[in-house]
Design a protein around this motif. Structure first.
Motif, PDB file in Angstrom:
ATOM      1  N   GLY A 152      38.241  37.473  60.808  1.00 15.04           N
ATOM      2  CA  GLY A 152      38.422  38.569  61.753  1.00 15.04           C
ATOM      3  C   GLY A 152      39.538  39.509  61.338  1.00 15.04           C
ATOM      4  N   LEU A 153      40.608  38.961  60.770  1.00 18.76           N
ATOM      5  CA  LEU A 153      41.732  39.793  60.326  1.00 18.76           C
ATOM      6  C   LEU A 153      41.314  40.705  59.181  1.00 18.76           C
ATOM      7  N   VAL A 154      40.540  40.170  58.239  1.00 22.32           N
ATOM      8  CA  VAL A 154      40.076  40.985  57.116  1.00 22.32           C
ATOM      9  C   VAL A 154      39.207  42.147  57.612  1.00 22.32           C
ATOM     10  N   PHE A 155      38.291  41.863  58.517  1.00 18.42           N
ATOM     11  CA  PHE A 155      37.415  42.922  59.013  1.00 18.42           C
ATOM     12  C   PHE A 155      38.198  43.935  59.855  1.00 18.42           C
ATOM     13  N   TRP A 156      39.228  43.488  60.550  1.00 19.30           N
ATOM     14  CA  TRP A 156      40.021  44.437  61.332  1.00 19.30           C
ATOM     15  C   TRP A 156      40.840  45.345  60.412  1.00 19.30           C
ATOM     16  N   ILE A 157      41.343  44.797  59.311  1.00 20.33           N
ATOM     17  CA  ILE A 157      42.047  45.633  58.330  1.00 20.33           C
ATOM     18  C   ILE A 157      41.108  46.702  57.787  1.00 20.33           C
ATOM     19  N   ILE A 158      39.883  46.310  57.471  1.00 12.36           N
ATOM     20  CA  ILE A 158      38.893  47.279  56.995  1.00 12.36           C
ATOM     21  C   ILE A 158      38.641  48.350  58.059  1.00 12.36           C
ATOM     22  N   ALA A 159      38.535  47.918  59.317  1.00 11.28           N
ATOM     23  CA  ALA A 159      38.285  48.875  60.403  1.00 11.28           C
ATOM     24  C   ALA A 159      39.447  49.849  60.566  1.00 11.28           C
ATOM     25  N   VAL A 160      40.670  49.379  60.408  1.00  9.04           N
ATOM     26  CA  VAL A 160      41.841  50.260  60.571  1.00  9.04           C
ATOM     27  C   VAL A 160      41.892  51.288  59.447  1.00  9.04           C
ATOM     28  N   PHE A 161      41.627  50.862  58.222  1.00 15.14           N
ATOM     29  CA  PHE A 161      41.598  51.828  57.129  1.00 15.14           C
ATOM     30  C   PHE A 161      40.464  52.839  57.331  1.00 15.14           C
ATOM     31  N   TRP A 162      39.355  52.418  57.911  1.00 13.53           N
ATOM     32  CA  TRP A 162      38.263  53.351  58.218  1.00 13.53           C
ATOM     33  C   TRP A 162      38.720  54.353  59.276  1.00 13.53           C
ATOM     34  N   ARG A 163      39.474  53.901  60.247  1.00 13.86           N
ATOM     35  CA  ARG A 163      40.012  54.811  61.252  1.00 13.86           C
ATOM     36  C   ARG A 163      40.979  55.813  60.615  1.00 13.86           C
ATOM     37  N   GLN A 164      41.778  55.336  59.655  1.00 11.15           N
ATOM     38  CA  GLN A 164      42.670  56.258  58.955  1.00 11.15           C
ATOM     39  C   GLN A 164      41.862  57.325  58.227  1.00 11.15           C
ATOM     40  N   TYR A 165      40.768  56.919  57.617  1.00  7.94           N
ATOM     41  CA  TYR A 165      39.909  57.871  56.909  1.00  7.94           C
ATOM     42  C   TYR A 165      39.299  58.887  57.877  1.00  7.94           C
ATOM     43  N   ASP A 195      45.193  62.594  52.665  1.00 10.92           N
ATOM     44  CA  ASP A 195      45.242  61.393  53.492  1.00 10.92           C
ATOM     45  C   ASP A 195      43.900  60.674  53.514  1.00 10.92           C
ATOM     46  N   ALA A 196      42.801  61.423  53.548  1.00 16.02           N
ATOM     47  CA  ALA A 196      41.470  60.798  53.554  1.00 16.02           C
ATOM     48  C   ALA A 196      41.210  60.081  52.229  1.00 16.02           C
ATOM     49  N   ALA A 197      41.618  60.673  51.123  1.00 18.77           N
ATOM     50  CA  ALA A 197      41.435  60.026  49.822  1.00 18.77           C
ATOM     51  C   ALA A 197      42.243  58.741  49.737  1.00 18.77           C
ATOM     52  N   ALA A 198      43.480  58.749  50.262  1.00 23.79           N
ATOM     53  CA  ALA A 198      44.309  57.544  50.248  1.00 23.79           C
ATOM     54  C   ALA A 198      43.683  56.449  51.099  1.00 23.79           C
ATOM     55  N   ALA A 199      43.224  56.805  52.309  1.00 30.07           N
ATOM     56  CA  ALA A 199      42.600  55.812  53.188  1.00 30.07           C
ATOM     57  C   ALA A 199      41.332  55.238  52.554  1.00 30.07           C
ATOM     58  N   ARG A 200      40.535  56.094  51.911  1.00 35.74           N
ATOM     59  CA  ARG A 200      39.320  55.596  51.250  1.00 35.74           C
ATOM     60  C   ARG A 200      39.667  54.628  50.127  1.00 35.74           C
ATOM     61  N   ALA A 201      40.673  54.942  49.324  1.00 37.30           N
ATOM     62  CA  ALA A 201      41.062  54.060  48.218  1.00 37.30           C
ATOM     63  C   ALA A 201      41.525  52.705  48.735  1.00 37.30           C
ATOM     64  N   PHE A 202      42.353  52.694  49.799  1.00 32.79           N
ATOM     65  CA  PHE A 202      42.819  51.424  50.347  1.00 32.79           C
ATOM     66  C   PHE A 202      41.665  50.643  50.968  1.00 32.79           C
ATOM     67  N   LEU A 203      40.728  51.350  51.579  1.00 32.91           N
ATOM     68  CA  LEU A 203      39.578  50.671  52.170  1.00 32.91           C
ATOM     69  C   LEU A 203      38.747  49.981  51.088  1.00 32.91           C
ATOM     70  N   LEU A 204      38.537  50.658  49.971  1.00 32.54           N
ATOM     71  CA  LEU A 204      37.761  50.054  48.883  1.00 32.54           C
ATOM     72  C   LEU A 204      38.477  48.833  48.314  1.00 32.54           C
ATOM     73  N   ILE A 205      39.811  48.910  48.200  1.00 33.07           N
ATOM     74  CA  ILE A 205      40.564  47.754  47.709  1.00 33.07           C
ATOM     75  C   ILE A 205      40.464  46.594  48.690  1.00 33.07           C
ATOM     76  N   THR A 206      40.451  46.899  49.989  1.00 27.70           N
ATOM     77  CA  THR A 206      40.362  45.849  51.000  1.00 27.70           C
ATOM     78  C   THR A 206      39.018  45.134  50.940  1.00 27.70           C
ATOM     79  N   LEU A 207      37.996  45.811  50.434  1.00 27.12           N
ATOM     80  CA  LEU A 207      36.675  45.178  50.315  1.00 27.12           C
ATOM     81  C   LEU A 207      36.597  44.206  49.141  1.00 27.12           C
ATOM     82  N   THR A 208      37.663  44.120  48.345  1.00 27.61           N
ATOM     83  CA  THR A 208      37.648  43.238  47.178  1.00 27.61           C
ATOM     84  C   THR A 208      37.373  41.782  47.532  1.00 27.61           C
TER      85      THR A 208
END
Length: 812
Positions: A152-165, A195-208
């Protein structure tokens, strides 16, 4: 006893740990710098804590796989809490970078903080309970239900980075963007806002981690081999560790060091290559390993009590009893017909395990025995992961399985045709005989030849053979049953052949040099690469950057020295050419400006002469020519009028005389304009009086003149004042529709003032029609003599023009 036993896992985790520690050092230096400059941000601290947590996870994993087996399990309970701490730090980072999404005191902030702290405390409590259980002789794993929190924590991190994007996209588009457009831009837009590019990059890394799960699944379904999966997992872990840091360095507003990135990338690539090579060579060396300590088929080992709770261990005659009894279903607990003495305790029941384990006090488990052969008494004839297959329907052979036969003189436990998990072609048949007097015999009927251990599943091949009172009751001596017999064990001392440790020592002889080389290559890169690039890259770049900064600051700097004839040298030469061209442009700029100024002045003078000519032509036409024409008309009719009406003729004659005098006055004024030197021969007050009288005689309005003090003004000043007065009176005549015009002049030796006012219709200074340049010409003339011009007017309120001059004055 060696403290560290190196394996491919060790090299893998060592590589990741080195990268993590270096990143921690760099980020810590950044945080210290921010503290000194009083600009510390929550995202910086969160990223530092996240990398610290990940490095702690890697460090514990490194110790778990590298420490001696007697010590490695102590690290096991703390891996999960450290991983949760790292994930919570990443979550804080996601909430604060690139922008703060919520406030800590908000409802969401309170809920997330509470759940995160609760999850961390729960993992810590579980770890403490596992340590307590481990001290009682058992190894307990985490309940799988706890993984729900991590998932659940991993998916919430992904969701937060998506919100940043989404926030960055909406902000850039002023909220005029649909969800489908946001998704499309996420995958296909290469020019996202910062900011959108940064959020997208972190989101992709979180999907690792999702990719890591896929890699493990592919290995489980045997789509990929173990080596390929472990190399992929190594790369993925390094992607998570280095990706967050590298992306953050690329998107923070401050400039990051190019040398840091260069050394970091170089070191990471070299270490990953080393880790990958370790797995490749590890598979080759593992297949080549052959244990000389394993028992052979047709051999037996006897454990004879010595009467003082110790055992004498020796080889004995091979006597395999084919009467193996009945097949038991596992797990199985057997009540003994006769008590069995073992390390001074009469045992009444046995707990049997398919993996070659016999215990007395608890149900057997391999995980309990992995810690120093277990904390409680156990008999391990040949412990490894075993799988039994059911009998074929038409088969008359004895089915595979675990068998028990309690005879009057002994108890037999037989593992019949046990298959090694993962190596199904290896089949084992062996037997344990327990005698009422405490004698124990291990009888090995069938042991495969050329057994190859599996570095990924080390329990797929035999791990231990022997007996132990449990480390809570006494130590256990490690011996080789094939070469160290006979052996007399002291009281309450176990005797164990540790095949797992033998294999780890074999791997250690291979990988210890690799570990030393890994540390050596790390130090070499950290020291030599910066030194090498310092002279070949950094120094030329710094020289070029210094030149660029000086160029941008407008400083006159010497040409940048070209260090080497490479790409940087080419850029340096191009920059030198550019600066030289710029300097040449600056040197010739003043000359060009002076030339253009002279040209502009000449043009202005020519325009002024043309304006004067146009003005004289207009005056000749509008004033003198019209006056003379009127006088001519009167003269033509005067003779006839004289004969009819002499009184009217006398009036006409007087009118003609006034017209001629007016024309003469106009001509004198025009002659004065044509001869500016003539204006300097009289005091200005006299000139102003003549000008006012001429204008009054030619128009219907009254001219009131007041002169307090009269002076000879400097020639340029006097001419300028006269032109201003002349132009003002001309404007009044043409546009003002005034009844009264007041002229005022006052002068001292070094200053003077002239004021011209009328009671006409006035005008709006902000609404002067295009093409009417009179006012601007007046201002230019006054500015040239260092005077000051003020015009006060408004519609239907008349106009007042004031000119002030004093020696040494400047236009404001």
């Amino acid at each position: 006893m060696p403290l560290l036993l190196w394996t491919p896992f060790s090299i893998n985790y060592l590589v990741q740990l080195i990268i993590g520690l270096l990143i921690i050092g760099y980020l810590a230096a950044q945080v210290i710098r921010d503290v000194r400059h009083k600009r510390l941000s929550v995202s910086n601290i969160a990223l530092l804590l996240a990398v610290t947590g990940l490095s702690g996870f890697l460090g514990l994993s490194f110790l778990r796989t590298t420490l001696h087996p007697d010590l490695a399990d102590y690290t096991l309970p703390w891996i999960a809490p450290v991983a949760i701490f790292a994930m919570l730090s990443i979550l804080v980072f996601a909430y604060t970078y690139p922008a703060k999404l919520i406030l800590l005191k908000s409802i969401e902030g309170v809920i997330i903080s509470g759940l995160g702290i609760g999850l961390l405390l729960l993992e810590i409590c579980v770890a403490i309970s596992r340590v307590v259980i481990q001290n009682s002789g058992f190894i307990e794993f985490r309940d799988n239900a706890l993984d729900t929190g991590q998932i659940g924590l991993v998916f919430w991190i992904i969701a937060v980075f998506w919100r940043q994007y989404l926030r960055a996209q909406k902000q850039a588009a002023n909220n005029e963007i649909t969800l489908s457009q946001q998704v499309s831009r996420f995958f296909f837009d290469r020019k996202l806002p910062h900011d959108a590019a940064a959020a997208r990059a972190f989101l992709l890394i979180t999907l690792t981690p999702v990719c890591a799960v896929i890699a493990v699944a592919l290995q489980s379904f045997q789509v990929t081999g173990s080596v390929v999966s472990e190399i992929a997992l190594c790369w993925l872990m390094l992607s998570v560790l280095g990706g967050f840091t590298l992306i953050y360095l690329n998107y923070i507003p401050e400039r990051s060091s190019f040398m840091v990135k260069l050394v970091g990338v170089t070191l990471t690539v070299m270490l990953v290559i080393l880790a990958s090579m370790s797995w490749i060579i590890g598979e080759t060396y593992t297949k080549a390993y052959r244990s000389t300590a394993l028992p052979e088929s047709g051999t037996a080992i006897r454990f004879q009590p010595d009467g003082s709770n110790g055992y004498l261990v020796n080889k004995t005659a091979f006597r395999f009893d084919d009467d193996i009894g009945e097949r038991v279903l596992l797990p199985y607990t057997a009540e003994l017909d006769l008590p069995f003495p073992f390390y001074g305790v009469e045992r009444q029941e046995l707990h049997l395990h398919s993996g070659g384990i016999i215990t007395f006090d608890h149900n057997p488990s391999m995980r309990h025995l992995s810690d120093r052969f277990g904390g409680h008494a156990a008999i391990l004839p040949l412990m490894f992961a075993v799988e039994f297959f059911g009998p074929e329907p038409s088969s008359n052979t004895v089915p595979e399985g675990l068998y028990l036969n309690q005879k009057p003189d002994r108890t037999l436990i037989t593992w019949h045709e046990a298959h090694s998990v993962g190596q199904f072609e290896d089949v084992y048949t062996y037997q344990v005989a327990l005698y009422p007097n405490g004698v124990i015999e291990f009888i090995y009927k069938t042991i495969p030849e050329n057994i190859s251990p599996d570095v990924f599943r080390i329990n797929a091949t035999p791990m231990y053979s022997g007996i132990t009172p449990g480390w809570l009751a006494g130590p256990t001596a490690r011996i080789h049953l094939a070469s160290d017999l006979p052996y007399a064990a002291p009281a309450y001392t176990g005797v164990m052949a540790d095949y797992r440790l033998d294999f780890l020592k074999y791997l250690n002889r291979i990988y210890e040099p690799v570990a030393i080389f890994t540390l050596f290559i790390t130090l070499t890169i950290l020291i030599c690469v910066p030194l090498f690039f310092q002279n070949n890259l950094v120094v030329p770049l710094n020289q070029l950057l210094t030149g660029v900064r000086q160029f941008r600051a407008g400083e006159d700097a010497p040409p940048v020295a070209v260090a080497y004839k490479d790409e940087i040298g080419f850029l340096t030469e191009a920059f030198n050419d550019l600066t030289e061209a710029q300097k040449d442009l600056v040197r010739t700029l003043e000359q060009r400006v002076e030339e253009r100024t002279q040209s502009a002045l000449s043009l202005a003078e020519e325009n002024a002469r043309l304006a004067e000519r146009n003005h004289l032509s207009s005056e000749l036409h509008d004033a003198v020519s019209q006056t003379l024409f009127s006088a001519t008309l009167i003269a033509d009719t005067l003779s006839d009028l004289w004969e009819r009406d002499r009184a009217s003729a006398m009036l006409a004659l007087e009118r003609m005389r006034e017209l001629n005098r007016g024309a003469l006055a106009e001509m004198r004024l025009l002659l004065l304009e044509l001869r500016p030197g003539r204006l300097a021969d009289h005091k200005f007050g006299t000139l102003l009086r003549e000008l006012g009288g001429s204008v009054a005689s030619a128009n219907s309005f009254n001219v009131e003149l007041e002169i307090d003090h009269d002076q000879h003004l400097p020639s340029p000043v006097q001419i300028t004042f006269y032109r201003i007065a002349q132009e003002s009176l001309n404007n009044i005549t043409k546009h003002a529709q005034a009844q009264t015009v007041k002229l005022y002049f006052d002068a001292l030796p070094n200053q003077c003032m002239m004021s011209i006012s009328d009671d006409g219709k006035g005008f709006d200074l902000k609404d002067v029609p295009v093409g009417h340049m009179g006012l601007q010409i007046m201002r230019d003339r006054v500015q040239k003599i260092g005077g000051h011009l003020e015009i006060s007017t408004a519609p239907n309120r008349g106009t007042t023009l004031t000119v002030i001059w004093y020696a040494g004055g400047n236009d404001e």
